[in-house]
Design a protein around this motif. Structure first.
Motif, short mmCIF file in Angstrom:
data_model
loop_
_atom_site.label_atom_id
_atom_site.label_comp_id
_atom_site.label_asym_id
_atom_site.label_seq_id
_atom_site.Cartn_x
_atom_site.Cartn_y
_atom_site.Cartn_z
N ALA A 1 46.33 -0.64 4.25
CA ALA A 1 46.31 0.60 3.48
C ALA A 1 47.50 0.68 2.53
O ALA A 1 47.35 1.09 1.37
N THR A 2 48.69 0.30 2.99
CA THR A 2 49.91 0.48 2.19
C THR A 2 50.21 -0.75 1.35
O THR A 2 50.22 -0.68 0.12
N GLN A 3 50.45 -1.88 1.98
CA GLN A 3 50.71 -3.10 1.22
C GLN A 3 49.44 -3.61 0.52
O GLN A 3 49.50 -4.16 -0.57
N GLY A 4 48.29 -3.42 1.16
CA GLY A 4 47.05 -4.01 0.66
C GLY A 4 46.32 -3.19 -0.38
O GLY A 4 45.48 -3.72 -1.10
N LYS A 5 46.58 -1.88 -0.45
CA LYS A 5 45.91 -0.99 -1.42
C LYS A 5 44.39 -1.08 -1.32
O LYS A 5 43.66 -0.98 -2.32
N THR A 6 43.90 -1.23 -0.09
CA THR A 6 42.47 -1.42 0.13
C THR A 6 41.65 -0.25 -0.39
O THR A 6 40.56 -0.44 -0.96
#
Length: 640
Positions: free
Chosen positions: A451-456
């Motif tokens: 969610a945070t690093q991946g910006k899914t």
């Protein structure tokens, strides 16, 4: 088996005969002060007939020291701002002084400079309401006046060179927008284009330069500059971002300052040195005073700053510290100045998301100037470096889904656990049931990573809006079971994760969210450690998952105690695996990915066994830019 290799390669061909520029970052003191001991150019007002406007118009022309009609000269058209006229540069910027000094130092080519009135209307004065609609429209009308009236007049009445490579256009504020609009819109007329603090009249990038390939071929120099405290800097940045994405060589120059002549005079000083001579585009990214603040900076934090060539400037105050370093995988020693600030500029940093830490007197800590992320088995700072792929996770004006953070009691671990859950746009107002992707992080990270690093969520929002991916729920699970992380990782920890997945995560999602519960509507994917968990739990349970995604992972070649039973199971169940899986997608971050060799060995064994899979490769190593691209690609294959 289908083997697909995807790669992105930016190829910029540079003429090696081009002469390198001296890297001068800004004008020195006294650059705009009259030197009585040097030759001077001359200023003259001209009147030209404008068929466009239907009247006679005025412009100010500068001719260089030693000007003679027996020689031909290139021409720079220099435009003013919305409140100015043909005198604005003269009154506020003393361009003749700046250019005279540069000539005397041998830094610029002899050129004619034309300063017109960019307000193309019969009453072209800057009196009254300068924002009146007819006066604003007159700035757009000036394009016709420039091309069809002024340029022909100059080239008829002055010994001017008349080819595109000997014409330049630049301007400040409104004139900067005009210069970008007219220059980039007429690449057969201008080879040099400069926008200083360009105003909102600047066209949107896609309209400004719809054919980047043409600009790459024709432009000699494209200059975009602005003061860092100028409220109009967003116009310059959006143009720079588009040029960066499309590999158009340009100079993006940021300096301390606001919307005033201090900035614009420096712009003229710098830009004029690139005109009508051979330049080396490979040096363009080195011309700037300041960098751009990355999106990962805390609010109002001025540093770190990312330079156009992806080097990073760090600056922090720790007056009592004895030694301070930045750890970006490589450690950089910072230098303390007289005010107690520690400073360093790094080497070029990989584009996309990067973890980093401060090391203060030997202790690794998070930088209070940046957002923190759980990675490397602790909270660490993160920095976003511009990436060509950043459009896939851009925050666009489209319907957006939600990230929901939920605690649940797991029968698999007999404990409370946490999950991040993406629900697609329209979930709350719909009665529809959705398919589910169970998505796993890597070692040293947890359920927050995707969610945070991946910006899914942003990646899926954009894909769904474009009709490229089906709406789905994504359950981002904490894969740390047993000991957690990679320490002691083996089949027992894989079994523990499988148990958590089947008895904890899936029952929670299927009991609390409107989701489909059949095998054709479940997918499992993960990166690195999560890829191993996917290989284990997914292959063992193809009656539960029809789609598997393995990112930057592969069974360890040097651990046959772990891998041999997995290969034996697959060999025994080849037909079941092939029949049950609609997609078995394996991806890697190029040869620099630390899992690359293990993966290569693994897929060779798959080939020998006859296991069907698709393979994708995207350069970037074992890092989040690769995994963002992976979820972008894999999600488009699901539930179709």
């Amino acid at each position: 088996m289908k083997k697909i290799i995807l790669s992105v390669i930016s190829l910029v061909v540079i003429n090696t005969s081009l002469m390198a520029q001296n890297i001068e970052k800004e004008a020195p003191k006294g650059f705009d002060v009259v030197n009585p001991n040097i030759a001077k150019g001359k200023l003259k007002y001209i009147n030209y007939k404008s068929k466009t406007v239907g009247t006679t118009r005025k412009a100010l022309v500068y001719t260089p020291p030693g000007y003679t009609k027996s020689k031909k000269y290139p021409v720079l058209y220099l435009l003013h701002g919305i409140g100015g006229d043909e005198n604005e540069w003269l009154n506020g910027g003393t361009p003749q002084v700046i250019l005279d000094n540069l000539y005397a130092q041998g830094k610029i080519e002899p050129m004619i400079v034309v300063m017109p009135n960019g307000r193309a209307m019969k009453d072209d004065s800057n009196k009254g309401n300068i924002m009146a609609p007819d006066k604003v429209q007159a700035f757009a009308t000036f394009e016709r006046d420039l091309l069809h009236d002024l340029i022909p007049y100059i080239e008829k009445n002055y010994p001017a060179l008349t080819d595109r490579e000997n014409r330049a256009i630049a301007g400040l504020s409104m004139g900067g927008g005009q210069s970008l609009n007219f220059g980039l819109g007429n690449l057969d007329t201008f080879a040099y284009v400069g926008g200083f603090s360009s105003a909102p009249n600047t066209k949107q990038p896609q309209e400004l330069l719809p054919n980047p390939e043409e600009a790459i071929k024709k432009l000699k120099v494209l200059w975009i500059s602005c003061g860092d405290k100028d409220g109009l800097i967003t116009n310059s940045k959006r143009t720079h971002d588009y040029l960066f994405k499309n590999d158009v060589p340009h100079i993006y120059y940021i300096e301390p300052g606001v919307h005033d002549f201090k900035v614009w005079k420096n712009g003229l000083y710098m830009f004029s040195q690139f005109l009508f001579k051979q330049v080396d585009p490979s040096t363009f990214t080195q011309y700037t005073v300041l960098g751009t603040k990355p999106e990962t900076n805390m609010r109002n934090a001025e540093y770190p700053q990312v330079l156009p060539d992806n080097r990073v400037i760090f600056k922090l105050k720790a007056a009592d510290a004895q030694k301070v370093q930045i750890d970006l995988g490589k450690k950089y020693d910072m230098v303390k100045d007289a005010e107690g600030f520690w400073n360093v500029t790094t080497d070029v940093v990989n584009p996309g998301f990067n973890y980093y830490s401060l090391i203060i007197d030997g202790v690794a800590v998070a930088d209070p100037a940046s957002e923190t992320f759980y990675g490397m088995s602790r909270m660490a700072s993160g920095i976003e470096i511009p990436h060509k792929d950043q459009d896939i996770y851009a925050l666009n004006n489209i319907p957006h889904g939600d990230i929901r953070i939920k605690k649940y009691f797991s029968r698999g671990t007999n404990s409370w656990r946490e999950m991040y859950i993406y629900t697609p746009p329209g979930y709350d107002t719909s009665t529809e049931k959705y398919p589910v992707l169970y998505l796993l992080h890597g070692g040293g990270e947890d359920q927050r990573g995707w969610a945070t690093q991946g910006k899914t969520n942003l990646i899926l929002d954009n894909l769904i809006a474009e009709g490229k991916a089906n709406s789905m729920v994504i359950a981002m699970i904490d894969g740390n079971v047993g000991g957690g992380g990679m320490a002691g990782f083996g089949e027992n920890s894989l079994k523990a994760f499988e148990n958590e997945l089947k008895r904890g995560a899936i029952p929670f999602i299927e009991s609390n969210y409107r989701v489909k519960t059949d095998v054709q509507n479940r997918a499992l994917a993960g990166l690195s450690m999560g890829g191993l968990q996917t290989l284990y739990a997914g292959i063992q349970n193809t009656d539960m998952f029809a789609y598997l995604g393995v990112f930057s992972s592969g069974w360890w070649a040097n651990n046959t105690e772990l891998s041999a039973p997995q290969y034996e199971f697959m060999k025994t169940n080849v037909s079941t695996i092939n029949n049950n899986l609609k997609e078995f997608w394996i991806s890697m971050g190029g040869e620099e990915d630390i899992a690359h060799d293990n993966c290569e060995i693994m897929i060779k064994k798959f080939d020998e066994m006859g296991i069907h899979y698709k393979y994708s490769e995207y350069p970037g190593g074992h890092a989040w830019p690769v995994w963002r691209h992976d979820i972008f690609m894999f999600s488009q294959l699901l539930f179709k």
